[in-house]
Every structure is written in structure tokens, then in C-alpha cells.
Write a protein that holds these residues in place. Structure first.
Motif, PDB file in Angstrom:
ATOM      1  N   THR A 185      -9.822  51.712 123.255  1.00 48.48           N
ATOM      2  CA  THR A 185      -8.654  51.672 124.138  1.00 48.48           C
ATOM      3  C   THR A 185      -9.004  52.247 125.508  1.00 48.48           C
ATOM      4  OG1 THR A 185      -7.191  51.901 122.233  1.00 48.48           O
ATOM      5  CG2 THR A 185      -6.238  52.380 124.404  1.00 48.48           C
ATOM      6  N   LYS A 186      -8.661  51.468 126.549  1.00 48.66           N
ATOM      7  CA  LYS A 186      -8.879  51.876 127.944  1.00 48.66           C
ATOM      8  C   LYS A 186      -7.561  52.092 128.675  1.00 48.66           C
ATOM      9  CE  LYS A 186     -12.894  48.878 128.130  1.00 48.66           C
ATOM     10  NZ  LYS A 186     -13.278  47.534 128.510  1.00 48.66           N
ATOM     11  N   ARG A 187      -6.496  51.525 128.113  1.00 48.91           N
ATOM     12  CA  ARG A 187      -5.194  51.584 128.785  1.00 48.91           C
ATOM     13  C   ARG A 187      -4.097  51.441 127.737  1.00 48.91           C
ATOM     14  NH1 ARG A 187      -2.253  46.944 131.160  1.00 48.91           N
ATOM     15  NH2 ARG A 187      -0.723  47.750 132.627  1.00 48.91           N
ATOM     16  N   VAL A 188      -3.063  52.257 127.856  1.00 44.62           N
ATOM     17  CA  VAL A 188      -1.874  52.153 127.009  1.00 44.62           C
ATOM     18  C   VAL A 188      -0.702  51.920 127.943  1.00 44.62           C
ATOM     19  CG1 VAL A 188      -0.376  53.340 125.366  1.00 44.62           C
ATOM     20  CG2 VAL A 188      -2.863  53.717 125.269  1.00 44.62           C
ATOM     21  N   TRP A 189       0.102  50.920 127.633  1.00 44.71           N
ATOM     22  CA  TRP A 189       1.238  50.630 128.513  1.00 44.71           C
ATOM     23  C   TRP A 189       2.479  50.306 127.686  1.00 44.71           C
ATOM     24  CZ3 TRP A 189       4.040  46.086 129.731  1.00 44.71           C
ATOM     25  CH2 TRP A 189       3.647  44.942 129.030  1.00 44.71           C
ATOM     26  N   LEU A 190       3.597  50.318 128.369  1.00 45.97           N
ATOM     27  CA  LEU A 190       4.881  50.003 127.754  1.00 45.97           C
ATOM     28  C   LEU A 190       5.846  49.600 128.852  1.00 45.97           C
ATOM     29  CD1 LEU A 190       6.889  52.581 128.517  1.00 45.97           C
ATOM     30  CD2 LEU A 190       5.487  53.695 126.804  1.00 45.97           C
ATOM     31  N   HIS A 191       6.980  49.116 128.436  1.00 46.93           N
ATOM     32  CA  HIS A 191       8.048  48.879 129.406  1.00 46.93           C
ATOM     33  C   HIS A 191       9.351  49.419 128.830  1.00 46.93           C
ATOM     34  CE1 HIS A 191       8.395  45.185 126.952  1.00 46.93           C
ATOM     35  NE2 HIS A 191       9.680  45.313 127.199  1.00 46.93           N
ATOM     36  N   THR A 192      10.230  49.779 129.724  1.00 47.94           N
ATOM     37  CA  THR A 192      11.569  50.219 129.368  1.00 47.94           C
ATOM     38  C   THR A 192      12.512  49.556 130.355  1.00 47.94           C
ATOM     39  OG1 THR A 192      12.959  52.149 128.867  1.00 47.94           O
ATOM     40  CG2 THR A 192      11.525  52.324 130.799  1.00 47.94           C
ATOM     41  N   CYS A 193      13.772  49.539 130.031  1.00 48.25           N
ATOM     42  CA  CYS A 193      14.701  48.881 130.953  1.00 48.25           C
ATOM     43  C   CYS A 193      16.000  49.654 131.048  1.00 48.25           C
ATOM     44  CB  CYS A 193      14.940  47.431 130.550  1.00 48.25           C
ATOM     45  SG  CYS A 193      16.018  47.208 129.129  1.00 48.25           S
ATOM     46  N   SER A 194      16.824  49.218 131.964  1.00 52.77           N
ATOM     47  CA  SER A 194      18.094  49.895 132.232  1.00 52.77           C
ATOM     48  C   SER A 194      19.074  49.779 131.060  1.00 52.77           C
ATOM     49  CB  SER A 194      18.720  49.368 133.527  1.00 52.77           C
ATOM     50  OG  SER A 194      18.826  47.961 133.512  1.00 52.77           O
ATOM     51  N   LYS A 195      18.778  48.962 130.057  1.00 51.67           N
ATOM     52  CA  LYS A 195      19.618  48.878 128.868  1.00 51.67           C
ATOM     53  C   LYS A 195      19.228  49.934 127.828  1.00 51.67           C
ATOM     54  CE  LYS A 195      18.665  44.576 128.013  1.00 51.67           C
ATOM     55  NZ  LYS A 195      18.631  43.233 127.419  1.00 51.67           N
ATOM     56  N   ASP A 196      18.020  50.517 127.967  1.00 53.00           N
ATOM     57  CA  ASP A 196      17.546  51.500 126.991  1.00 53.00           C
ATOM     58  C   ASP A 196      18.324  52.803 127.120  1.00 53.00           C
ATOM     59  OD1 ASP A 196      15.742  49.767 125.850  1.00 53.00           O
ATOM     60  OD2 ASP A 196      14.018  50.516 126.965  1.00 53.00           O
ATOM     61  N   GLY A 197      18.067  53.714 126.212  1.00 55.00           N
ATOM     62  CA  GLY A 197      18.758  54.990 126.194  1.00 55.00           C
ATOM     63  C   GLY A 197      18.599  55.755 127.490  1.00 55.00           C
ATOM     64  N   GLU A 198      19.569  56.597 127.794  1.00 55.34           N
ATOM     65  CA  GLU A 198      19.595  57.303 129.075  1.00 55.34           C
ATOM     66  C   GLU A 198      18.424  58.250 129.271  1.00 55.34           C
ATOM     67  OE1 GLU A 198      22.658  60.477 129.428  1.00 55.34           O
ATOM     68  OE2 GLU A 198      23.220  59.849 127.400  1.00 55.34           O
ATOM     69  N   HIS A 199      17.747  58.674 128.206  1.00 58.22           N
ATOM     70  CA  HIS A 199      16.635  59.613 128.329  1.00 58.22           C
ATOM     71  C   HIS A 199      15.273  58.934 128.191  1.00 58.22           C
ATOM     72  CE1 HIS A 199      19.557  62.790 128.290  1.00 58.22           C
ATOM     73  NE2 HIS A 199      20.061  62.319 127.155  1.00 58.22           N
ATOM     74  N   ALA A 200      15.242  57.623 128.034  1.00 61.66           N
ATOM     75  CA  ALA A 200      13.987  56.905 127.786  1.00 61.66           C
ATOM     76  C   ALA A 200      12.983  57.112 128.916  1.00 61.66           C
ATOM     77  CB  ALA A 200      14.254  55.423 127.564  1.00 61.66           C
ATOM     78  N   MET A 201      13.366  56.800 130.131  1.00 63.98           N
ATOM     79  CA  MET A 201      12.422  56.905 131.246  1.00 63.98           C
ATOM     80  C   MET A 201      11.897  58.325 131.397  1.00 63.98           C
ATOM     81  SD  MET A 201      10.709  55.480 133.660  1.00 63.98           S
ATOM     82  CE  MET A 201      11.257  54.132 134.671  1.00 63.98           C
ATOM     83  N   ASP A 202      12.772  59.304 131.318  1.00 67.89           N
ATOM     84  CA  ASP A 202      12.350  60.698 131.445  1.00 67.89           C
ATOM     85  C   ASP A 202      11.338  61.063 130.360  1.00 67.89           C
ATOM     86  OD1 ASP A 202      12.510  63.318 132.686  1.00 67.89           O
ATOM     87  OD2 ASP A 202      13.586  63.938 130.883  1.00 67.89           O
ATOM     88  N   ASN A 203      11.546  60.601 129.147  1.00 62.99           N
ATOM     89  CA  ASN A 203      10.610  60.870 128.055  1.00 62.99           C
ATOM     90  C   ASN A 203       9.234  60.281 128.370  1.00 62.99           C
ATOM     91  OD1 ASN A 203       9.605  61.722 125.552  1.00 62.99           O
ATOM     92  ND2 ASN A 203      10.610  60.089 124.420  1.00 62.99           N
ATOM     93  N   TYR A 204       9.204  59.045 128.848  1.00 64.74           N
ATOM     94  CA  TYR A 204       7.918  58.409 129.173  1.00 64.74           C
ATOM     95  C   TYR A 204       7.200  59.178 130.280  1.00 64.74           C
ATOM     96  CZ  TYR A 204       9.785  54.545 126.432  1.00 64.74           C
ATOM     97  OH  TYR A 204      10.318  53.789 125.426  1.00 64.74           O
ATOM     98  N   LEU A 205       7.917  59.559 131.314  1.00 62.84           N
ATOM     99  CA  LEU A 205       7.300  60.286 132.420  1.00 62.84           C
ATOM    100  C   LEU A 205       6.793  61.655 131.961  1.00 62.84           C
ATOM    101  CD1 LEU A 205       9.808  59.362 135.277  1.00 62.84           C
ATOM    102  CD2 LEU A 205       7.512  58.403 134.891  1.00 62.84           C
ATOM    103  N   ARG A 206       7.561  62.338 131.131  1.00 61.69           N
ATOM    104  CA  ARG A 206       7.133  63.652 130.626  1.00 61.69           C
ATOM    105  C   ARG A 206       5.946  63.552 129.681  1.00 61.69           C
ATOM    106  NH1 ARG A 206      11.636  66.559 127.995  1.00 61.69           N
ATOM    107  NH2 ARG A 206      12.457  64.494 127.636  1.00 61.69           N
ATOM    108  N   ARG A 207       5.695  62.397 129.107  1.00 61.06           N
ATOM    109  CA  ARG A 207       4.521  62.210 128.245  1.00 61.06           C
ATOM    110  C   ARG A 207       3.301  61.782 129.054  1.00 61.06           C
ATOM    111  NH1 ARG A 207       8.184  64.026 126.061  1.00 61.06           N
ATOM    112  NH2 ARG A 207       6.966  65.779 126.787  1.00 61.06           N
ATOM    113  N   GLY A 208       3.443  61.657 130.379  1.00 55.09           N
ATOM    114  CA  GLY A 208       2.297  61.347 131.236  1.00 55.09           C
ATOM    115  C   GLY A 208       2.140  59.892 131.622  1.00 55.09           C
ATOM    116  N   PHE A 209       3.122  59.061 131.310  1.00 55.62           N
ATOM    117  CA  PHE A 209       3.052  57.662 131.741  1.00 55.62           C
ATOM    118  C   PHE A 209       3.383  57.577 133.221  1.00 55.62           C
ATOM    119  CE2 PHE A 209       3.368  57.033 127.211  1.00 55.62           C
ATOM    120  CZ  PHE A 209       2.585  55.918 126.986  1.00 55.62           C
ATOM    121  N   LYS A 210       2.718  56.641 133.906  1.00 60.60           N
ATOM    122  CA  LYS A 210       2.930  56.422 135.342  1.00 60.60           C
ATOM    123  C   LYS A 210       3.480  55.017 135.562  1.00 60.60           C
ATOM    124  CE  LYS A 210       0.689  60.230 136.697  1.00 60.60           C
ATOM    125  NZ  LYS A 210       1.132  61.248 135.796  1.00 60.60           N
ATOM    126  N   LEU A 211       4.458  54.915 136.447  1.00 60.32           N
ATOM    127  CA  LEU A 211       5.079  53.638 136.790  1.00 60.32           C
ATOM    128  C   LEU A 211       4.081  52.751 137.540  1.00 60.32           C
ATOM    129  CD1 LEU A 211       7.820  52.063 136.905  1.00 60.32           C
ATOM    130  CD2 LEU A 211       8.135  53.106 139.150  1.00 60.32           C
TER     131      LEU A 211
END
Length: 190
Positions: free
Chosen positions: A141-167
Motif C-alpha cells: 500500500t502506497k496510498r489510502v483514500w476515501l470519500h465522504t459527503c454532506s449527507k454523511d454524519g455530522e462528525h464524519a469529516m472531523d473524524n477523517y481529519l483527526r485521523r490524519g487524512f488530507k483533503l
């Protein structure tokens, strides 16, 4: 039928050192890999986690489509259990050239807000980084990615950012409004 604007954000990690693990939740929470391909169980997880946030694409899948997807080399489902009860899951899907997508991640509504999500995302991301160790023939593995959207839970984006994911990408598209399916019709108000 009316449309709504849906924003989709794509996020990534490009090194295992990007992962910022969450503290584990209190209590008896375990994360176990579902090693037997089970369309029934996978559909249960998908419908139960995504029913109130409009996950509908896979609801139309046939048994054979579920089976074919689950049997692809490297596809893994990791399930969080709270005292023996499924609480949520993360599904990993390898792509070309050492890329792994966290294709689905989430918690069943009754288990949200209990610190299970950060722990499950941390664990699932770590398993994405070491996926090739369990699947000979897959590229490291060289890269791990995901997507989230405005329909997802209100804390989804914050969780991804706090785990070290970058937009790395943002898109806005119009989508038809659909009824919230729940794990069965009418399970959630909406």
C-alpha cells in the motif's frame, strides 16, 4: 422530485505515518475481520449503517453482485462489536498500484457518539496500510483514500481529519432527493 446539492470530499493518506490513531472506547469493543464472504451479513451492515444517511446504491445489488464483490482479492470487512453486537464496519477495497480505498465506513446509529468511530477508523486505516501482508500478490500500500459527503454524519469529516487524512478533491453535484430507507423501509424518520 426535487434535487439537493451534495458536496463530496475526497481525502487521502500517502504514508502510514500520516495515521493519527484515536484512543479506544471504554468497554468491551472488539474489531474482527469478517473472513467468510457473506452477502447477507455485508448487506445487513450496509443497510444498518447507511440507512439513515441515504446509502442506497448497493441496496439494488443482487446476491451474485455482493458475492462477486466480496470475493475480489483484498476486499476486507472489519466489524466493530460492542459486547458481541455489531456496531459498525469498515470495508477495504484494493485498487491498482498499491492504492486502497476505504470504500465504506460507519456505525449503526445506536452506537454513534460513543468513541467507537474514531477507534474503528484508526484500526481500519491501519489494516489498509498492511493489506498486502495478508494478500500475497497485492502491491504494498502506497496510498489510502476515501470519500465522504454532506449527507454523511455530522462528525464524519472531523473524524477523517483527526485521523490524519488530507483533503485532495471537492465536488458538488445535484442529486435527486430519496426517502431515507433505513435498514428496512420506514425504520428512520425522514
Amino acid at each position: 422530485m426535487p434535487n439537493i446539492a451534495v458536496t463530496t470530499w475526497s481525502l487521502e493518506q500517502t504514508s502510514p505515518t500520516d495515521l493519527l490513531p484515536a484512543a479506544g472506547p471504554e468497554g468491551d469493543v472488539r474489531i474482527v475481520r469478517s473472513e467468510v464472504s457473506s452477502p447477507e451479513f455485508s448487506r445487513f451492515l450496509y443497510a444498518s449503517v447507511g440507512g439513515d444517511i441515504l446509502w442506497v446504491d448497493r441496496l439494488r445489488w443482487t446476491y451474485a453482485q455482493w458475492q462477486a464483490h466480496l470475493e475480489r482479492p483484498g476486499v476486507e470487512t472489519w466489524v466493530a462489536y460492542d459486547r458481541g453486537t455489531p456496531a459498525g464496519y469498515v470495508e477495504l477495497s484494493p485498487q491498482d498500484d498499491g492504492v486502497v480505498e476505504i470504500e465504506y465506513f460507519g456505525l449503526i446509529p445506536a452506537f454513534r457518539g460513543r468513541r467507537i468511530g474514531g477507534h474503528l477508523l484508526s484500526y481500519g486505516t491501519a489494516r489498509a496500510w498492511d493489506l498486502a501482508e495478508r494478500w500475497p500478490g497485492l502491491a504494498q500500500t502506497k496510498r489510502v483514500w476515501l470519500h465522504t459527503c454532506s449527507k454523511d454524519g455530522e462528525h464524519a469529516m472531523d473524524n477523517y481529519l483527526r485521523r490524519g487524512f488530507k483533503l485532495f478533491d471537492t465536488k458538488v453535484e445535484e442529486e435527486a432527493v430519496v426517502a431515507t430507507p433505513g435498514p428496512w423501509p420506514g425504520a428512520y424518520p425522514g
